[in-house]
Design a protein around this motif. Sequence first.
Motif, mmCIF file in Angstrom:
data_model
loop_
_atom_site.group_PDB
_atom_site.id
_atom_site.type_symbol
_atom_site.label_atom_id
_atom_site.label_comp_id
_atom_site.label_asym_id
_atom_site.label_seq_id
_atom_site.Cartn_x
_atom_site.Cartn_y
_atom_site.Cartn_z
ATOM 1 N N ARG A 230 0.848 -1.184 0.000
ATOM 2 C CA ARG A 230 0.000 0.000 0.000
ATOM 3 C C ARG A 230 0.884 1.234 0.000
ATOM 4 O O ARG A 230 1.883 1.284 0.710
ATOM 5 N N ILE A 231 0.472 2.209 -0.814
ATOM 6 C CA ILE A 231 1.284 3.411 -0.995
ATOM 7 C C ILE A 231 0.367 4.622 -1.045
ATOM 8 O O ILE A 231 -0.761 4.546 -1.544
ATOM 9 N N ARG A 232 0.859 5.731 -0.500
ATOM 10 C CA ARG A 232 0.106 6.987 -0.520
ATOM 11 C C ARG A 232 0.743 7.913 -1.564
ATOM 12 O O ARG A 232 1.933 8.191 -1.510
ATOM 13 N N LEU A 233 -0.075 8.370 -2.513
ATOM 14 C CA LEU A 233 0.390 9.206 -3.614
ATOM 15 C C LEU A 233 -0.319 10.560 -3.572
ATOM 16 O O LEU A 233 -1.537 10.616 -3.400
ATOM 17 N N THR A 234 0.446 11.630 -3.727
ATOM 18 C CA THR A 234 -0.106 12.978 -3.799
ATOM 19 C C THR A 234 0.154 13.514 -5.201
ATOM 20 O O THR A 234 1.299 13.559 -5.649
ATOM 21 N N LYS A 235 -0.902 13.953 -5.872
ATOM 22 C CA LYS A 235 -0.780 14.327 -7.286
ATOM 23 C C LYS A 235 -0.142 15.682 -7.495
ATOM 24 O O LYS A 235 0.714 15.846 -8.345
ATOM 25 N N ASP A 236 -0.588 16.691 -6.724
ATOM 26 C CA ASP A 236 -0.175 18.062 -6.999
ATOM 27 C C ASP A 236 0.886 18.497 -6.006
ATOM 28 O O ASP A 236 0.870 18.119 -4.844
ATOM 29 N N ALA A 237 1.812 19.346 -6.509
ATOM 30 C CA ALA A 237 2.834 19.938 -5.637
ATOM 31 C C ALA A 237 3.403 21.149 -6.329
ATOM 32 O O ALA A 237 3.290 21.308 -7.535
ATOM 33 N N GLU A 238 4.040 22.043 -5.545
ATOM 34 C CA GLU A 238 4.689 23.201 -6.131
ATOM 35 C C GLU A 238 6.123 22.850 -6.470
ATOM 36 O O GLU A 238 6.751 22.029 -5.822
ATOM 37 N N ASN A 566 10.217 13.165 -4.389
ATOM 38 C CA ASN A 566 10.146 11.992 -3.510
ATOM 39 C C ASN A 566 9.200 12.205 -2.344
ATOM 40 O O ASN A 566 8.648 11.244 -1.803
ATOM 41 N N SER A 567 9.019 13.465 -1.948
ATOM 42 C CA SER A 567 8.124 13.727 -0.818
ATOM 43 C C SER A 567 6.659 13.530 -1.183
ATOM 44 O O SER A 567 5.804 13.553 -0.308
ATOM 45 N N ARG A 568 6.346 13.350 -2.468
ATOM 46 C CA ARG A 568 4.957 13.198 -2.893
ATOM 47 C C ARG A 568 4.461 11.765 -2.781
ATOM 48 O O ARG A 568 3.321 11.491 -3.128
ATOM 49 N N HIS A 569 5.308 10.822 -2.371
ATOM 50 C CA HIS A 569 4.838 9.446 -2.209
ATOM 51 C C HIS A 569 5.394 8.876 -0.904
ATOM 52 O O HIS A 569 6.451 9.298 -0.425
ATOM 53 N N HIS A 570 4.644 7.935 -0.354
ATOM 54 C CA HIS A 570 5.048 7.282 0.885
ATOM 55 C C HIS A 570 4.485 5.867 0.902
ATOM 56 O O HIS A 570 3.270 5.673 0.761
ATOM 57 N N THR A 571 5.364 4.893 1.013
ATOM 58 C CA THR A 571 4.928 3.500 1.052
ATOM 59 C C THR A 571 4.408 3.197 2.462
ATOM 60 O O THR A 571 5.187 3.134 3.413
ATOM 61 N N VAL A 572 3.097 3.050 2.570
ATOM 62 C CA VAL A 572 2.487 2.783 3.880
ATOM 63 C C VAL A 572 2.808 1.368 4.337
ATOM 64 O O VAL A 572 3.170 1.137 5.490
ATOM 65 N N THR A 573 2.646 0.399 3.443
ATOM 66 C CA THR A 573 2.955 -1.001 3.744
ATOM 67 C C THR A 573 3.925 -1.507 2.685
ATOM 68 O O THR A 573 3.609 -1.494 1.498
#
Length: 618
Positions: A230-238, A566-573
Amino acid sequence: MSKDLQRGVTQPLQTVSFDAGEVDARAAAGLPSAACLYARTPAGELEKLPIERPVLLIGRSHLTDIARNDDKMAPQHAKLVAQGNKHWLHDLGTGKGTYLNGERISEAQLRDGDVVQLGNSHFTYRAAYRPGERAALGPGESGVFPAARPEVMLRQLALQQLASYAQGSASGGSADDERVDLQQIVAKVRRVAAFFRYYWWIIALGSVIGTGAGLVVGLKRVEPATAEFRIRLTKDAEVNPLVGNQQRVKFFDAPQEEFRNPDLIRTTLQRVWGREVQLSEVEAVRSNLTFKREGQTLWYGSYATIDGEDAALEFLKEHRDTYIDSEIEKTLAVWLRQVSTLRAQIDDSERELRRIEQERKRFESEHLGRLPEQGDHYGRLESLRETRSSLLSSLVRARAELGLAQSRLDDEDSLLVERREAVAPLRTRKTTLQQELTELRAAGSGDEHPDVVALKAKLKQLDDQIKRELNRSPTALERRLNSEFRAARGAVQTQGTNVRVLESQLSEVEKEIGRLNSIVKALPGLATEQADIERSAEATTTHYNRAVQKHRSMQLQLDLERDVANSRHHTVTQPHVVPTSRTRGILIRTVIGLFLGFVLGVTIGVIRQLGHYVVLRA
């Protein structure tokens, strides 16, 4: 929370059953047949908020679908998403929180009677109702919510009358009709029982065969190993704020399509297998690869294969990293192109420096001992040229003095004192001009040089002036000074000797200069070639140093941009293997085989029964 809403949640529900053809109970009671939210208005009235869209935004902003004047609520606080007949509540990441039945949630499925709190606002959710199902009528619908509204009480009274009428109509039928219905049911049950009693052995045989087949398949079948993460992805960033612009960059756009992209799968397989991959292999892996959304930013990925747990885990780890790297590289394409261009320039400069160094070594080896720094040829030649210039000056001076002495000797009055004093400055001037002429010739100026021509003209004027002075007729006094003649004759002898010595020395110097000129004749060309090599080396070194400095700066900027990406994604599991039970798989296939065998037996029995019927009808 208001007392009415609390009672609507905590008090037990009353259930009433209605058939599909009867009056809609909720409509008769003034209650919604579609899903909706109930909320209290500032005036204290109960407000009904229908859920008529697939997605409803709730918040303080007037741009939301359900807007509330609540300072404790965020401008866009939560959203309500419809999935079939069910509704899901999602918190939009506010710090104020979303509460369901008193518990804070990020997302949850709503059930009938749930109470939602957003800031200081409370909402009661009522699920959709379809006629014919068991309608759950809570106290809030049967008197608590609409207790303050008389028209609702009238609708409830009409509902009770309709229910009583329906019960009275049902009890008014005849006993004969009830007996007929019961006999028909008993007859149908007997026919079914007779069918099973007659074809029991076929049904039993089919069930046994199906059970055995399911058991064999379960024992022989290799259960696929499944890995998941499981991974958390954020689409938008500056973009990195150090750049200073406000451009927006998309990260992880269309993640499901990109994660299951055939080209990306091919790249992962080539890394894992170390060989070329066929299209059929890519499609086989793609059919067993899953990537789906579990929340607003949470995604679930899995891969199943019969090659074993290690193969499933290795592929999923590599494919996750390949996907993340691919998405990041897309966002950093411009920076990567700039860095690669600078790297290419640095490589070109390094190759050019190596070529120049090889050229320098070749040049020095071919002209060993002939280069300016390898001998003092120029220094000695310059010294000889200075000596020649000095000798020429001395010779000119000696010849001038000899000529002067000769002039004195040739004078008929032996150069009287008055005439000699009058001519002395002119001769001194002539001597000076002759010395300048000698120096110009020593410097390489020819007879056509403007300065040489001017000096010759001046010398001619002085000679003419001296001759005029000396050729005039002597006076009586000049004739009495005959002692000057003897002194003039001695001076002519002395100066003649000096002139011969200087001419001999000058001849030796000229010979040495000629010899050195033959030695250093090729030195100017070699010096020019060497200077060209040194200039090329200096220019290339300067270009190389600038490119290296700019590359370092650009690489630092690229690293900062990569950190932002790299800060836009985080592997939860982290990817891991899902435990599988072989016994469970065997049991499931055995039960499936039993069911299919039973259906097969019943089908054969039905076919035989139809065959008998056709034969009897014939």
